[in-house]
Design an enzyme around this catalytic site. Structure first.
Site, PDB file in Angstrom:
ATOM      1  N   GLY A  86       0.768  -1.309  -0.071  1.00  0.00           N
ATOM      2  CA  GLY A  86      -0.211  -0.071   0.011  1.00  0.00           C
ATOM      3  C   GLY A  86       0.798   1.089  -0.154  1.00  0.00           C
ATOM      4  CB  ILE A 166      -4.565  -8.940  -1.754  1.00  0.00           C
ATOM      5  CG1 ILE A 166      -2.981  -8.738  -1.681  1.00  0.00           C
ATOM      6  CG2 ILE A 166      -5.240  -9.562  -0.420  1.00  0.00           C
ATOM      7  CD1 ILE A 166      -2.774  -7.697  -0.518  1.00  0.00           C
ATOM      8  CB  SER A 218      -5.301   0.285  -3.575  1.00  0.00           C
ATOM      9  OG  SER A 218      -5.867   0.340  -4.694  1.00  0.00           O
ATOM     10  NE  ARG A 246      -2.723   1.008   3.941  1.00  0.00           N
ATOM     11  CZ  ARG A 246      -2.162  -0.070   3.837  1.00  0.00           C
ATOM     12  NH1 ARG A 246      -2.766  -1.274   4.245  1.00  0.00           N
ATOM     13  NH2 ARG A 246      -0.824  -0.152   3.240  1.00  0.00           N
ATOM     14  CG  ASP A 270      -5.358  -7.478   9.239  1.00  0.00           C
ATOM     15  OD1 ASP A 270      -5.095  -7.665  10.660  1.00  0.00           O
ATOM     16  OD2 ASP A 270      -4.668  -7.396   8.325  1.00  0.00           O
ATOM     17  CD  GLU A 275      -4.176   0.127  11.112  1.00  0.00           C
ATOM     18  OE1 GLU A 275      -2.914  -0.109  10.706  1.00  0.00           O
ATOM     19  OE2 GLU A 275      -5.094  -0.459  10.348  1.00  0.00           O
ATOM     20  CG  HIS A 294      -2.397  -3.391   9.518  1.00  0.00           C
ATOM     21  ND1 HIS A 294      -2.434  -2.072   9.010  1.00  0.00           N
ATOM     22  CD2 HIS A 294      -1.944  -4.173   8.055  1.00  0.00           C
ATOM     23  CE1 HIS A 294      -2.367  -2.033   7.748  1.00  0.00           C
ATOM     24  NE2 HIS A 294      -2.009  -3.142   7.189  1.00  0.00           N
TER      25      HIS A 294
HETATM   26  P1  NDP Z   1      -3.671  -4.373  -6.432  1.00  0.00           P
HETATM   27  O1  NDP Z   1      -3.043  -3.046  -6.916  1.00  0.00           O
HETATM   28  O2  NDP Z   1      -3.357  -5.513  -6.924  1.00  0.00           O
HETATM   29  O3  NDP Z   1      -5.180  -4.196  -6.102  1.00  0.00           O
HETATM   30  C1  NDP Z   1      -6.064  -3.264  -5.727  1.00  0.00           C
HETATM   31  C2  NDP Z   1      -7.438  -3.332  -6.222  1.00  0.00           C
HETATM   32  O4  NDP Z   1      -8.217  -2.282  -5.720  1.00  0.00           O
HETATM   33  C3  NDP Z   1      -7.469  -3.412  -7.743  1.00  0.00           C
HETATM   34  O5  NDP Z   1      -8.043  -4.684  -8.067  1.00  0.00           O
HETATM   35  C4  NDP Z   1      -8.157  -2.279  -8.053  1.00  0.00           C
HETATM   36  O6  NDP Z   1      -9.334  -2.499  -9.085  1.00  0.00           O
HETATM   37  C5  NDP Z   1      -9.006  -1.905  -6.850  1.00  0.00           C
HETATM   38  N1  NDP Z   1      -9.570  -0.693  -6.774  1.00  0.00           N
HETATM   39  C6  NDP Z   1      -8.957   0.498  -7.015  1.00  0.00           C
HETATM   40  N2  NDP Z   1     -10.232   1.610  -6.974  1.00  0.00           N
HETATM   41  C7  NDP Z   1     -11.148   0.806  -6.782  1.00  0.00           C
HETATM   42  C8  NDP Z   1     -12.508   1.537  -6.368  1.00  0.00           C
HETATM   43  N3  NDP Z   1     -12.926   2.459  -6.667  1.00  0.00           N
HETATM   44  N4  NDP Z   1     -13.580   0.369  -6.235  1.00  0.00           N
HETATM   45  C9  NDP Z   1     -13.054  -1.090  -5.904  1.00  0.00           C
HETATM   46  N5  NDP Z   1     -11.993  -1.504  -6.297  1.00  0.00           N
HETATM   47  C10 NDP Z   1     -11.117  -0.453  -6.489  1.00  0.00           C
HETATM   48  O7  NDP Z   1      -3.071  -4.417  -4.960  1.00  0.00           O
HETATM   49  P2  NDP Z   1      -2.691  -5.645  -3.688  1.00  0.00           P
HETATM   50  O8  NDP Z   1      -4.103  -6.452  -3.946  1.00  0.00           O
HETATM   51  O9  NDP Z   1      -1.448  -5.846  -3.776  1.00  0.00           O
HETATM   52  O10 NDP Z   1      -3.140  -4.733  -2.363  1.00  0.00           O
HETATM   53  C11 NDP Z   1      -4.475  -4.205  -2.137  1.00  0.00           C
HETATM   54  C12 NDP Z   1      -4.619  -3.420  -0.754  1.00  0.00           C
HETATM   55  O11 NDP Z   1      -4.377  -4.223   0.269  1.00  0.00           O
HETATM   56  C13 NDP Z   1      -3.180  -2.512  -0.742  1.00  0.00           C
HETATM   57  O12 NDP Z   1      -2.994  -1.343  -1.446  1.00  0.00           O
HETATM   58  C14 NDP Z   1      -3.214  -2.405   0.786  1.00  0.00           C
HETATM   59  O13 NDP Z   1      -3.787  -1.354   1.316  1.00  0.00           O
HETATM   60  C15 NDP Z   1      -3.932  -3.659   1.433  1.00  0.00           C
HETATM   61  N6  NDP Z   1      -2.997  -4.527   1.983  1.00  0.00           N
HETATM   62  C16 NDP Z   1      -3.226  -4.868   3.350  1.00  0.00           C
HETATM   63  C17 NDP Z   1      -2.684  -5.678   3.947  1.00  0.00           C
HETATM   64  C18 NDP Z   1      -2.896  -6.300   5.304  1.00  0.00           C
HETATM   65  O14 NDP Z   1      -2.020  -6.238   6.446  1.00  0.00           O
HETATM   66  N7  NDP Z   1      -4.235  -6.019   5.838  1.00  0.00           N
HETATM   67  C19 NDP Z   1      -1.280  -6.561   3.553  1.00  0.00           C
HETATM   68  C20 NDP Z   1      -1.160  -6.033   2.068  1.00  0.00           C
HETATM   69  C21 NDP Z   1      -1.961  -4.843   1.272  1.00  0.00           C
HETATM   70  P3  NDP Z   1      -9.061  -1.635 -10.593  1.00  0.00           P
HETATM   71  O15 NDP Z   1      -7.689  -2.329 -11.002  1.00  0.00           O
HETATM   72  O16 NDP Z   1     -10.118  -1.950 -11.185  1.00  0.00           O
HETATM   73  O17 NDP Z   1      -8.651  -0.192 -10.260  1.00  0.00           O
HETATM   74  C1  DGY Z   2       0.755  -3.171   3.083  1.00  0.00           C
HETATM   75  O1  DGY Z   2       1.785  -3.862   2.661  1.00  0.00           O
HETATM   76  O2  DGY Z   2       0.205  -2.528   2.480  1.00  0.00           O
HETATM   77  C2  DGY Z   2       0.191  -3.680   4.361  1.00  0.00           C
HETATM   78  O3  DGY Z   2      -0.701  -3.263   4.932  1.00  0.00           O
HETATM   79  C3  DGY Z   2       1.320  -4.424   5.430  1.00  0.00           C
HETATM   80  O4  DGY Z   2       1.839  -5.370   4.959  1.00  0.00           O
END
Ligand code: NDP
Ligand code: DGY
Length: 329
Positions: A86, A166, A218, A246, A270, A275, A294
């Site tokens: 993120g 994810i 995201s 988030r 989570d 936080e 988290h």
């Molecule tokens: P990706 O960029 O692969 O996925 C993000 C997704 O968000 C995309 O599919 C995108 O869709 C979607 N998105 C963006 N805008 C919108 C919207 N307006 N409505 C719905 N969906 C939308 O990132 P990751 O999967 O690698 O990570 C996603 C998020 O997970 C990170 O940004 C972080 O915030 C969170 N995270 C949390 C963790 C934790 O510990 N809880 C660990 C790691 C990550 P589209 O392509 O169509 O825009």
């Molecule tokens: C991230 O990577 O964005 C998570 O929230 C923590 O791993």
């Protein structure tokens, strides 16, 4: 690597990072590392001081990197490497203006985060924390037909908001539980959704038809506050809500209302805002709300790999070479 004055480049790390990352930085011999030598977040004043004159900054998701920090760093700063996928904590417009490169940690934490999200969904839907508590406090008097019943995935409709790396990994893990329909929403339909028979639907359809809603998008201006009163009011009363993206994607007052009034069945979070969530927060008084600190990516190996990747990204930025994971923005 040396500066024009023959000195090593300076990097500032805003926290202790996994040893895998530290080893890579030391072995490279191209930079002089100074760090906030703690497991707790750097105070703003110390961040502003520590970053002064740095060529590289390695930061965490809890560090707000905005114009003030960039100005404090000054013109040497070439690269920001965040130990996270993120990047909503980075003021990308300001970073871009200054021509600074950004490294992040996609992919390497996908499996760990998806696994934790599935665990949270099951724990919430099947009321595991309540069950554990009842065993400890003597509330377990007998096997009872109607006691501690929850909701199962078999035959259900799951809605994934944000079928990215994810979100897709979560969907893949949920399908073998017998999920009947997999809905997803986002900005664009995804070719990879075919693997889980994913149906791209408008958000309203996803919200009203899902038995389980998983938020894995995201954080952007569009997704901030997306899960609000109107959102929860469209959910089924029997539906379970899970957020591992988030905290600010959710309006927590509206979530509290939805959970305490029976508008929705349960929630697993989570991520929260702030936080840590204060221990007297109303959400923590609810039995149907499971809150984790988290820990999505928190496996030893994943954090080690994230540490290594963030160090390699930092070095790439310092040396003007490829970064293994550079953010394009
Ligand atoms: P990706 O960029 O692969 O996925 C993000 C997704 O968000 C995309 O599919 C995108 O869709 C979607 N998105 C963006 N805008 C919108 C919207 N307006 N409505 C719905 N969906 C939308 O990132 P990751 O999967 O690698 O990570 C996603 C998020 O997970 C990170 O940004 C972080 O915030 C969170 N995270 C949390 C963790 C934790 O510990 N809880 C660990 C790691 C990550 P589209 O392509 O169509 O825009
Ligand atoms: C991230 O990577 O964005 C998570 O929230 C923590 O791993």
């Amino acid at each position: 690597m040396q500066t024009a004055a023959g000195k090593l480049m300076k990097v500032f790390l805003t926290r202790r990072i996994p040893p895998e990352g530290m080893k890579i930085l030391s072995a490279a011999g191209v930079c002089e590392v100074s760090l906030w030598d703690s497991d707790e977040p750097v105070q703003r004043a110390d961040l502003l001081k520590g970053v002064q004159g740095a060529h590289g900054l390695l930061c965490l998701l809890s560090d707000k990197i905005d114009a003030e920090v960039l100005d404090a760093a000054g013109p040497n700063l070439k690269v920001i490497s965040t130990l996270s996928v993120g990047y909503d904590h980075l003021a990308l417009d300001e970073i871009k203006k200054r021509g600074i490169r950004v490294g992040y940690t996609p992919d390497v934490l996908t499996d760990a985060t998806a696994e934790l999200t599935v665990a949270l969904l099951l724990a919430t839907a099947r009321r595991l924390p309540e069950g554990v508590e009842e065993v400890k406090n003597g509330g377990w008097s007998s096997w009872k037909p109607l006691w501690l019943c929850g909701y199962g995935l078999s035959g259900s409709t799951v809605g994934v908001i944000g079928l990215g790396r994810i979100g897709m990994a979560i969907a893949r893990r949920l399908m073998p539980f017998g999920v009947k329909r997999l809905l997803y929403s986002g900005r664009t339909a995804k070719a990879h959704a075919a693997e889980v028979n994913g149906e791209f639907v408008p958000l309203d359809t996803l919200v009203s038809e899902s038995d389980f809603i998983v938020v894995s998008c995201s954080l952007t201006p569009e997704t901030q506050g997306m899960c609000d009163k109107a959102f929860f009011s469209k959910m089924k009363n029997t539906a379970v809500f899970v957020n591992s993206s988030r905290g600010t994607v959710v309006n927590q007052e509206d979530l509290y209302e939805a959970l305490s009034s029976g508008q929705i069945a349960a929630a697993g979070l989570d991520v929260t805002t702030p936080e840590p969530l204060p221990t007297n927060h109303p959400l923590l008084t609810l039995k149907n709300c499971v809150v984790l600190p988290h820990i999505g990516s928190a496996t030893y190996s994943t954090r080690g790999i994230m540490g290594a990747l963030s160090a390699q990204n930092l070095l790439g930025g310092l040396q003007g070479t490829d970064m293994p994971s550079e953010l394009t923005f």
